[in-house]
Enzyme design. Sequence first.
Site, PDB file in Angstrom:
ATOM      1  N   CYS A   7     -82.755 -67.554 -70.562  1.00 54.28           N
ATOM      2  CA  CYS A   7     -83.948 -67.655 -69.698  1.00 54.28           C
ATOM      3  C   CYS A   7     -84.862 -66.466 -69.953  1.00 54.28           C
ATOM      4  CB  CYS A   7     -83.548 -67.731 -68.223  1.00 54.28           C
ATOM      5  SG  CYS A   7     -82.987 -69.375 -67.708  1.00 54.28           S
ATOM      6  N   ASN A  86     -71.242 -75.744 -77.682  1.00 49.93           N
ATOM      7  CA  ASN A  86     -69.977 -75.320 -77.092  1.00 49.93           C
ATOM      8  C   ASN A  86     -70.077 -75.478 -75.586  1.00 49.93           C
ATOM      9  OD1 ASN A  86     -68.676 -74.494 -79.511  1.00 49.93           O
ATOM     10  ND2 ASN A  86     -69.895 -72.617 -79.506  1.00 49.93           N
ATOM     11  N   THR A  94     -70.300 -68.690 -74.858  1.00 46.62           N
ATOM     12  CA  THR A  94     -70.490 -67.315 -74.377  1.00 46.62           C
ATOM     13  C   THR A  94     -71.779 -67.156 -73.578  1.00 46.62           C
ATOM     14  OG1 THR A  94     -71.545 -66.696 -76.467  1.00 46.62           O
ATOM     15  CG2 THR A  94     -69.177 -66.279 -76.279  1.00 46.62           C
ATOM     16  N   HIS A  99     -77.254 -74.942 -75.031  1.00 46.67           N
ATOM     17  CA  HIS A  99     -77.947 -74.707 -76.303  1.00 46.67           C
ATOM     18  C   HIS A  99     -77.255 -75.474 -77.410  1.00 46.67           C
ATOM     19  CE1 HIS A  99     -74.898 -71.559 -75.741  1.00 46.67           C
ATOM     20  NE2 HIS A  99     -74.738 -71.572 -77.047  1.00 46.67           N
TER      21      HIS A  99
HETATM   22  P1  5GP Z   1     -72.134 -69.884 -77.737  1.00 44.64           P
HETATM   23  O1  5GP Z   1     -70.989 -69.014 -78.167  1.00 44.64           O
HETATM   24  O2  5GP Z   1     -72.381 -69.765 -76.248  1.00 44.64           O
HETATM   25  O3  5GP Z   1     -72.021 -71.306 -78.189  1.00 44.64           O
HETATM   26  O4  5GP Z   1     -73.390 -69.321 -78.505  1.00 44.64           O
HETATM   27  C1  5GP Z   1     -74.154 -68.260 -78.079  1.00 44.64           C
HETATM   28  C2  5GP Z   1     -74.943 -67.798 -79.283  1.00 44.64           C
HETATM   29  O5  5GP Z   1     -75.990 -66.984 -78.832  1.00 44.64           O
HETATM   30  C3  5GP Z   1     -74.116 -66.967 -80.269  1.00 44.64           C
HETATM   31  O6  5GP Z   1     -74.128 -67.594 -81.549  1.00 44.64           O
HETATM   32  C4  5GP Z   1     -74.825 -65.614 -80.271  1.00 44.64           C
HETATM   33  O7  5GP Z   1     -74.861 -65.013 -81.547  1.00 44.64           O
HETATM   34  C5  5GP Z   1     -76.204 -65.947 -79.753  1.00 44.64           C
HETATM   35  N1  5GP Z   1     -76.843 -64.889 -78.998  1.00 44.64           N
HETATM   36  C6  5GP Z   1     -76.296 -64.171 -77.970  1.00 44.64           C
HETATM   37  N2  5GP Z   1     -77.182 -63.278 -77.502  1.00 44.64           N
HETATM   38  C7  5GP Z   1     -78.323 -63.448 -78.234  1.00 44.64           C
HETATM   39  C8  5GP Z   1     -79.598 -62.803 -78.210  1.00 44.64           C
HETATM   40  O8  5GP Z   1     -79.885 -61.906 -77.426  1.00 44.64           O
HETATM   41  N3  5GP Z   1     -80.517 -63.226 -79.134  1.00 44.64           N
HETATM   42  C9  5GP Z   1     -80.237 -64.228 -80.021  1.00 44.64           C
HETATM   43  N4  5GP Z   1     -81.208 -64.561 -80.876  1.00 44.64           N
HETATM   44  N5  5GP Z   1     -79.049 -64.847 -80.063  1.00 44.64           N
HETATM   45  C10 5GP Z   1     -78.099 -64.467 -79.186  1.00 44.64           C
HETATM   46 ZN    ZN Z   2     -80.867 -69.802 -68.483  1.00 45.35          ZN
END
Ligand code: 5GP
Ligand code: ZN
Length: 113
Positions: A7, A86, A94, A99
Site C-alpha cells: 500500500c 503465494n 511474506t 500480488h
Molecule cells: P511473497 O513472498 O509474499 O509471495 O512475495 C513478496 C515479494 O515482495 C518478494 O519477492 C520480495 O522480494 C518482494 N518485496 C518485499 N519488499 C519489497 C519492496 O520494498 N520493494 C519491492 N520492489 N519488492 C519487495
Molecule cells: Zn496493502
Amino acid sequence: MTDCIFCSIIAGKIPSQKVYEDEYVYAFRDISPQAPVHILIVPKVHIESATNINSDNAYLVSKCFEAITKIAESENLNDGFRVITNSGKDAGQTVFHLHFHLLGGRPFGAGLV
Ligand code: 5GP
Ligand code: ZN
C-alpha cells in the site's frame, strides 16, 4: 491500509520501479528478482491474499491478469512466462497484500508446476 508495504509503494511513500499502472492495478519490479524479469502485479485496493478474493473484488484479479498480458508484451516475454501467487504460511507469503509474481526471461523447466 497502514503498515502494508505494498500500500505504501502504491501510494508512492516507498519508491519502486514502476512498470505499469492503471485505475485498478500497480506493477513494479521485485526488489529481489528470481528471474531476469520478475515483476509484482498488485491490485490498488488492499486484499490480504487469495483467500480474501470474493464476488465483490474478483474483478480486480481479472484486471491484474489483463495488466500481466500487457506487461508480458512490453517486456518481450514472447517465449512464455510464469505467474505465481503465494497464499499463507506454507506457500511462503511474506507480504500480505495480494500480488502476482510475473516471472520470465529464462526457461523454468519442470518442477513446481
Ligand atoms: P511473497 O513472498 O509474499 O509471495 O512475495 C513478496 C515479494 O515482495 C518478494 O519477492 C520480495 O522480494 C518482494 N518485496 C518485499 N519488499 C519489497 C519492496 O520494498 N520493494 C519491492 N520492489 N519488492 C519487495
Ligand atoms: Zn496493502
